[in-house]
Scaffold this motif. Structure first.
Motif, PDB file in Angstrom:
ATOM      1  N   LEU A  14     -48.924  -5.750  87.782  1.00 28.26           N
ATOM      2  CA  LEU A  14     -48.190  -5.287  86.599  1.00 28.26           C
ATOM      3  C   LEU A  14     -48.516  -3.835  86.268  1.00 28.26           C
ATOM      4  O   LEU A  14     -47.694  -3.120  85.704  1.00 28.26           O
ATOM      5  CB  LEU A  14     -48.531  -6.175  85.397  1.00 28.26           C
ATOM      6  CG  LEU A  14     -48.233  -7.668  85.568  1.00 28.26           C
ATOM      7  CD1 LEU A  14     -48.840  -8.462  84.423  1.00 28.26           C
ATOM      8  CD2 LEU A  14     -46.726  -7.907  85.651  1.00 28.26           C
ATOM      9  N   PHE A  15     -49.739  -3.410  86.598  1.00 31.58           N
ATOM     10  CA  PHE A  15     -50.171  -2.030  86.355  1.00 31.58           C
ATOM     11  C   PHE A  15     -51.359  -1.740  87.248  1.00 31.58           C
ATOM     12  O   PHE A  15     -52.181  -2.617  87.496  1.00 31.58           O
ATOM     13  CB  PHE A  15     -50.586  -1.829  84.893  1.00 31.58           C
ATOM     14  CG  PHE A  15     -51.245  -0.487  84.640  1.00 31.58           C
ATOM     15  CD1 PHE A  15     -50.476   0.634  84.412  1.00 31.58           C
ATOM     16  CD2 PHE A  15     -52.628  -0.373  84.668  1.00 31.58           C
ATOM     17  CE1 PHE A  15     -51.083   1.877  84.211  1.00 31.58           C
ATOM     18  CE2 PHE A  15     -53.238   0.862  84.468  1.00 31.58           C
ATOM     19  CZ  PHE A  15     -52.461   1.983  84.235  1.00 31.58           C
ATOM     20  N   ASP A  25     -50.405 -10.406  87.669  1.00 31.98           N
ATOM     21  CA  ASP A  25     -49.703 -11.526  87.046  1.00 31.98           C
ATOM     22  C   ASP A  25     -50.222 -12.799  87.704  1.00 31.98           C
ATOM     23  O   ASP A  25     -49.739 -13.222  88.745  1.00 31.98           O
ATOM     24  CB  ASP A  25     -48.191 -11.365  87.275  1.00 31.98           C
ATOM     25  CG  ASP A  25     -47.370 -12.180  86.302  1.00 31.98           C
ATOM     26  OD1 ASP A  25     -47.958 -12.944  85.516  1.00 31.98           O
ATOM     27  OD2 ASP A  25     -46.131 -12.057  86.320  1.00 31.98           O
ATOM     28  N   VAL A  60     -51.193 -12.229  82.308  1.00 37.21           N
ATOM     29  CA  VAL A  60     -51.886 -10.955  82.504  1.00 37.21           C
ATOM     30  C   VAL A  60     -53.385 -11.168  82.695  1.00 37.21           C
ATOM     31  O   VAL A  60     -54.057 -11.775  81.853  1.00 37.21           O
ATOM     32  CB  VAL A  60     -51.660 -10.017  81.303  1.00 37.21           C
ATOM     33  CG1 VAL A  60     -52.360  -8.677  81.548  1.00 37.21           C
ATOM     34  CG2 VAL A  60     -50.177  -9.795  81.048  1.00 37.21           C
ATOM     35  N   ARG A 108     -48.865 -10.945  76.641  1.00 31.25           N
ATOM     36  CA  ARG A 108     -48.968  -9.511  76.309  1.00 31.25           C
ATOM     37  C   ARG A 108     -50.436  -9.134  76.135  1.00 31.25           C
ATOM     38  O   ARG A 108     -51.212  -9.855  75.515  1.00 31.25           O
ATOM     39  CB  ARG A 108     -48.204  -9.223  75.018  1.00 31.25           C
ATOM     40  CG  ARG A 108     -48.196  -7.741  74.610  1.00 31.25           C
ATOM     41  CD  ARG A 108     -47.321  -7.545  73.378  1.00 31.25           C
ATOM     42  NE  ARG A 108     -47.877  -8.203  72.200  1.00 31.25           N
ATOM     43  CZ  ARG A 108     -47.159  -8.625  71.163  1.00 31.25           C
ATOM     44  NH1 ARG A 108     -45.839  -8.486  71.188  1.00 31.25           N
ATOM     45  NH2 ARG A 108     -47.740  -9.199  70.131  1.00 31.25           N
ATOM     46  N   ILE A 149     -49.267  -4.183  78.215  1.00 31.31           N
ATOM     47  CA  ILE A 149     -48.885  -4.752  79.505  1.00 31.31           C
ATOM     48  C   ILE A 149     -48.324  -6.142  79.246  1.00 31.31           C
ATOM     49  O   ILE A 149     -48.939  -6.935  78.537  1.00 31.31           O
ATOM     50  CB  ILE A 149     -50.098  -4.833  80.450  1.00 31.31           C
ATOM     51  CG1 ILE A 149     -50.706  -3.434  80.655  1.00 31.31           C
ATOM     52  CG2 ILE A 149     -49.695  -5.446  81.792  1.00 31.31           C
ATOM     53  CD1 ILE A 149     -52.057  -3.459  81.339  1.00 31.31           C
ATOM     54  N   ARG A 150     -47.163  -6.444  79.826  1.00 24.83           N
ATOM     55  CA  ARG A 150     -46.522  -7.740  79.603  1.00 24.83           C
ATOM     56  C   ARG A 150     -46.259  -8.460  80.912  1.00 24.83           C
ATOM     57  O   ARG A 150     -46.005  -7.844  81.942  1.00 24.83           O
ATOM     58  CB  ARG A 150     -45.196  -7.567  78.855  1.00 24.83           C
ATOM     59  CG  ARG A 150     -45.342  -7.131  77.417  1.00 24.83           C
ATOM     60  CD  ARG A 150     -44.068  -7.399  76.637  1.00 24.83           C
ATOM     61  NE  ARG A 150     -44.153  -6.917  75.270  1.00 24.83           N
ATOM     62  CZ  ARG A 150     -43.301  -7.258  74.297  1.00 24.83           C
ATOM     63  NH1 ARG A 150     -42.290  -8.071  74.589  1.00 24.83           N
ATOM     64  NH2 ARG A 150     -43.446  -6.776  73.087  1.00 24.83           N
ATOM     65  N   SER A 151     -46.299  -9.781  80.813  1.00 23.90           N
ATOM     66  CA  SER A 151     -45.949 -10.659  81.925  1.00 23.90           C
ATOM     67  C   SER A 151     -44.851 -11.602  81.453  1.00 23.90           C
ATOM     68  O   SER A 151     -45.037 -12.337  80.477  1.00 23.90           O
ATOM     69  CB  SER A 151     -47.170 -11.462  82.380  1.00 23.90           C
ATOM     70  OG  SER A 151     -46.782 -12.545  83.205  1.00 23.90           O
ATOM     71  N   GLU A 152     -43.722 -11.595  82.138  1.00 22.56           N
ATOM     72  CA  GLU A 152     -42.623 -12.463  81.743  1.00 22.56           C
ATOM     73  C   GLU A 152     -42.956 -13.923  82.086  1.00 22.56           C
ATOM     74  O   GLU A 152     -43.743 -14.201  82.983  1.00 22.56           O
ATOM     75  CB  GLU A 152     -41.334 -12.044  82.464  1.00 22.56           C
ATOM     76  CG  GLU A 152     -40.899 -10.621  82.146  1.00 22.56           C
ATOM     77  CD  GLU A 152     -40.711 -10.374  80.662  1.00 22.56           C
ATOM     78  OE1 GLU A 152     -40.180 -11.276  79.974  1.00 22.56           O
ATOM     79  OE2 GLU A 152     -41.108  -9.289  80.178  1.00 22.56           O
TER      80      GLU A 152
END
Length: 355
Positions: free
Chosen positions: A110-111, A120, A164, A320, A334-337
């Protein structure tokens, strides 16, 4: 960078090695330091060789929680590295009871920069080895990145929780991020679906928590770890704070089961073991699919359902994460769907919910 400064003349794979601790490794616990030096060695074996005295620092016996210092000489005994093709099967394979062994290449990043990365994490994968798991997320990352000088977990997620997960790439970044955790400067928000109608005015859960072991049937030793809510004056109670926001509630027919569900946003201000799971269950509304603190009849019915209305695991997702960048100080989010299995269930159970 660690430096091997002495090797006894023994057959390959059977050498005693001496490792010099440099500045990057200084300050680490010995067990964590060895996990970097002995990549591929099960965590249980690392603790065994420490307890037996085979690992020494400056020729002296030490414990797993001993901190190494720059300039220390660490003796490493001969060890066998596990074969990589056993614990790393393909993404669709399982290791029994729904535990999935996922190769590191399938962890979406994710980053990432020079200081830390956020992945993720899928459900069913432990964050580290131990308790019958040879390779968790961190061991797989270290094997996939053999040139990485430093890779350490910043925090943890339960095996069945997705979302995350932060991994530090420098000791300075690890310390900075963990200091933010301790000072409650980070924001960790999860999405959870609970069984029942969550009241809109129930926003703060500040019940102390206590860890204990469930006795095993064949004797008093060991047992499975559990957590429970205790009174505020309990001597072993740990202060625990969760903030809850109701996103949606409904009474759907999920996979043929008429049941009330609520989608919650839960932000934790303390990071206790199983905190969200126990706090929500203590209100009489456990997380759907939670096999430790949940409604087992509901869980069974959801697992047996067919189509998108089925739910085979706990609906808890680290959605989040907010922190200050460990170098620049910039505030980050940072977000994870939601993964497909949780999103499919949500669309059936709570069709009006928006994520």
């Amino acid at each position: 960078m660690k430096h091997i400064i002495g090797v006894n003349p023994e057959p390959p794979g059977q050498q005693v090695k001496t490792v010099l601790v440099d500045g990057e490794g200084a300050g680490q616990r010995l067990d964590n330091f060895l996990m970097r030096c002995l990549k591929g060695v099960p965590k249980t074996h690392i603790y065994r060789i420490i307890r037996s005295g085979e690992v020494r620092i400056n020729k002296g016996r030490v414990r797993a929680d001993t901190r190494v210092a720059a300039g220390d000489l660490v003796r490493l005994p001969p060890v066998r590295v596990a074969q990589r093709d056993v614990p790393l099967p393909g993404p669709a394979s399982t290791l029994g009871r729904g535990r999935v062994a996922v190769p590191v290449q399938s962890f979406p990043v994710l980053f990432e920069d020079d200081y830390f990365l956020a992945i993720d994490k899928p459900a069913g994968v432990a964050v580290h080895g131990g308790s019958g798991v040879a390779f968790g997320v961190i061991e797989q990352l270290r094997m996939a990145r053999p040139g990485a000088v430093f890779l350490e977990l910043v925090h943890r997620l339960d095996r069945e929780t997705s979302g995350v997960l932060l991994v530090a790439k420098r000791r300075s970044a690890l310390k900075h991020l963990q200091d933010q955790f301790r000072q409650r400067e980070t924001g960790k928000t999860y999405l959870a679906v609970v069984v029942g109608h969550w009241p809109t005015n129930k926003k703060v859960l500040d019940k102390p928590l206590h860890k204990y072991l469930v006795p095993m049937a064949d004797g008093p030793q060991g047992g499975e770890r559990r957590v429970k809510v205790v009174a505020k004056d309990h001597p072993d109670g740990m202060p625990s704070l969760s903030l809850v926001k109701l996103r949606a509630t409904n009474v759907p027919t999920a996979g043929g089961l008429a049941q009330a569900f609520s989608l919650l946003e839960v932000t934790i201000k303390t990071g206790r073991t199983h905190q969200i799971r126990v706090h929500l269950a203590s209100e009489g509304m456990p997380i759907a699919g939670d096999d430790k603190y949940g409604n087992f009849d509901t869980n069974k019915a959801l697992a047996r359902a067919t189509g998108p209305g089925s739910l085979a695991r706990m609906f808890l997702h680290a959605w989040r994460f907010e922190c200050q960048h460990p170098a620049s100080g910039e505030r980050m989010e940072i977000r994870s769907e939601l993964p497909p299995d949780l999103l499919g269930f949500l669309r059936v159970a709570l069709p009006g919910a928006c994520v």
